[in-house]
Design an enzyme around this catalytic site. Structure first.
Site, PDB file in Angstrom:
ATOM      1  N   LYS A 133      -4.414  45.210   9.547  1.00  0.00           N
ATOM      2  CA  LYS A 133      -5.483  45.867   8.788  1.00  0.00           C
ATOM      3  C   LYS A 133      -6.811  45.210   9.146  1.00  0.00           C
ATOM      4  O   LYS A 133      -6.950  43.989   9.032  1.00  0.00           O
ATOM      5  CB  LYS A 133      -5.221  45.732   7.288  1.00  0.00           C
ATOM      6  CG  LYS A 133      -6.355  46.262   6.408  1.00  0.00           C
ATOM      7  CD  LYS A 133      -6.153  45.898   4.943  1.00  0.00           C
ATOM      8  CE  LYS A 133      -6.252  44.415   4.694  1.00  0.00           C
ATOM      9  NZ  LYS A 133      -7.625  43.883   4.935  1.00  0.00           N
ATOM     10  N   ASP A 162      -4.249  43.923  -1.283  1.00  0.00           N
ATOM     11  CA  ASP A 162      -4.380  44.698  -0.048  1.00  0.00           C
ATOM     12  C   ASP A 162      -3.174  45.577   0.249  1.00  0.00           C
ATOM     13  O   ASP A 162      -3.187  46.329   1.219  1.00  0.00           O
ATOM     14  CB  ASP A 162      -4.599  43.749   1.142  1.00  0.00           C
ATOM     15  CG  ASP A 162      -6.029  43.255   1.244  1.00  0.00           C
ATOM     16  OD1 ASP A 162      -6.907  43.847   0.573  1.00  0.00           O
ATOM     17  OD2 ASP A 162      -6.271  42.288   1.975  1.00  0.00           O
TER      18      ASP A 162
END
Length: 291
Positions: A11, A139
């Site tokens: 990410k 996250d």
């Protein structure tokens, strides 16, 4: 039943604005454009009666004990919500650097939830799956469906997929683990404080590389300056990227130490990765696409 497999891509925070720390829980309020790389970890699920995890791969050692791995935590959270959940043995191949600002553990956890959802006939946006993602880490929710989108709040507000065209990039980690907590401490916000900065630019769906760079160029990563005080090697890696031909934008991802650069084309990205890799062989350097 056959093995189920999925990827857990890195990410990348293309932007990361810190708006402040909210009263009550003290969480930092963020606004971030997130994209996902073509490189990542790999996760396999062998359906069975017991939950277990084995970890291998080049970064398996720094990933820590399996009992505390986010894959196991995510599976346990989902099993608590759904007592009849079918489980099994996970096998994780770790390729991403750890404590690197690219959400490796969070992406692994989201991958585990996707595999369990597939095994149990659940959609990825099932309320129990989303709740398990939130309970596992800030996250994890944005990694459930790894496509470029905005993430806001403390990670709980996930925008729609932006459908951006894949664009070439180079990722570098200079080999310095950077835990998140010291970086936020160096930022120095107290509960209730707000940061006054320019608002986040609007990002149109389906943006190509030129439109993307134009849009996010004025944006920022508010954690970059404090992270540089924790790990000066981040600045060295950024400088290496910015001197490469075709580099359109270089910035830190997350709380570091991984940095990225957007390139004009894949050939420029590949040349840059080879050049940096030859002069810094101990760095993790990879040319990839972000989307």
């Amino acid at each position: 039943m056959p093995l189920l497999t999925t990827r857990a891509p890195a990410k990348i925070n293309l932007t990361l604005h810190v708006l402040g720390r909210r009263p009550g829980d003290g969480y930092h309020v963020l606004e971030s454009l997130v994209a996902f790389a073509g490189v990542g970890d790999a996760l396999t699920l062998d359906p069975g009666p017991e939950l277990s995890l084995s970890v291998s791969g080049p970064t398996a050692g720094p990933a820590g004990p399996t009992g505390d791995n986010l894959v196991v935590r995510a599976a346990r959270h989902l099993a608590e919500a759904l007592p009849d959940l079918r489980l099994g043995a996970f096998d994780l191949v770790k390729r991403l650097p750890v404590a690197a600002g690219i959400g490796g553990g969070s992406s692994d956890a989201a991958a585990a939830l996707r595999l369990l959802a597939e095994l149990n006939g659940l959609p990825f946006d099932h309320p129990a799956v989303v709740a398990a993602a939130r309970a596992t880490g800030a996250d994890v929710p944005v990694c459930l469906d790894p496509r470029a989108r905005m993430m806001r709040g403390a990670g709980e507000e996930i925008g729609p997929a932006l459908g951006m065209q894949p664009f070439p990039a180079v990722l570098i980690n200079p080999g310095v683990p950077v835990p998140t907590a010291p970086v936020f401490k160096a930022l120095g916000l107290r509960v209730g404080d707000r940061l006054n900065g320019a608002p986040h630019p609007g990002i149109g769906p389906g943006s190509g590389v030129e439109a993307l760079v134009a849009a996010i160029g004025p944006a920022r990563n508010d954690l970059e300056a404090p992270a540089l005080t924790v790990a000066p090697a981040i600045g060295t890696a950024l400088a290496a990227l910015r001197t490469q031909a075709g580099c359109r934008l270089a910035r830190m991802s997350g709380s570091g130490a991984t940095v990225f650069a957007v390139f004009a084309d894949r050939h420029s990205a590949s040349r840059a990765a080879r050049a940096i890799g030859s002069t810094q062989p101990t760095w993790w350097t990879v040319a990839t696409y972000l989307r």
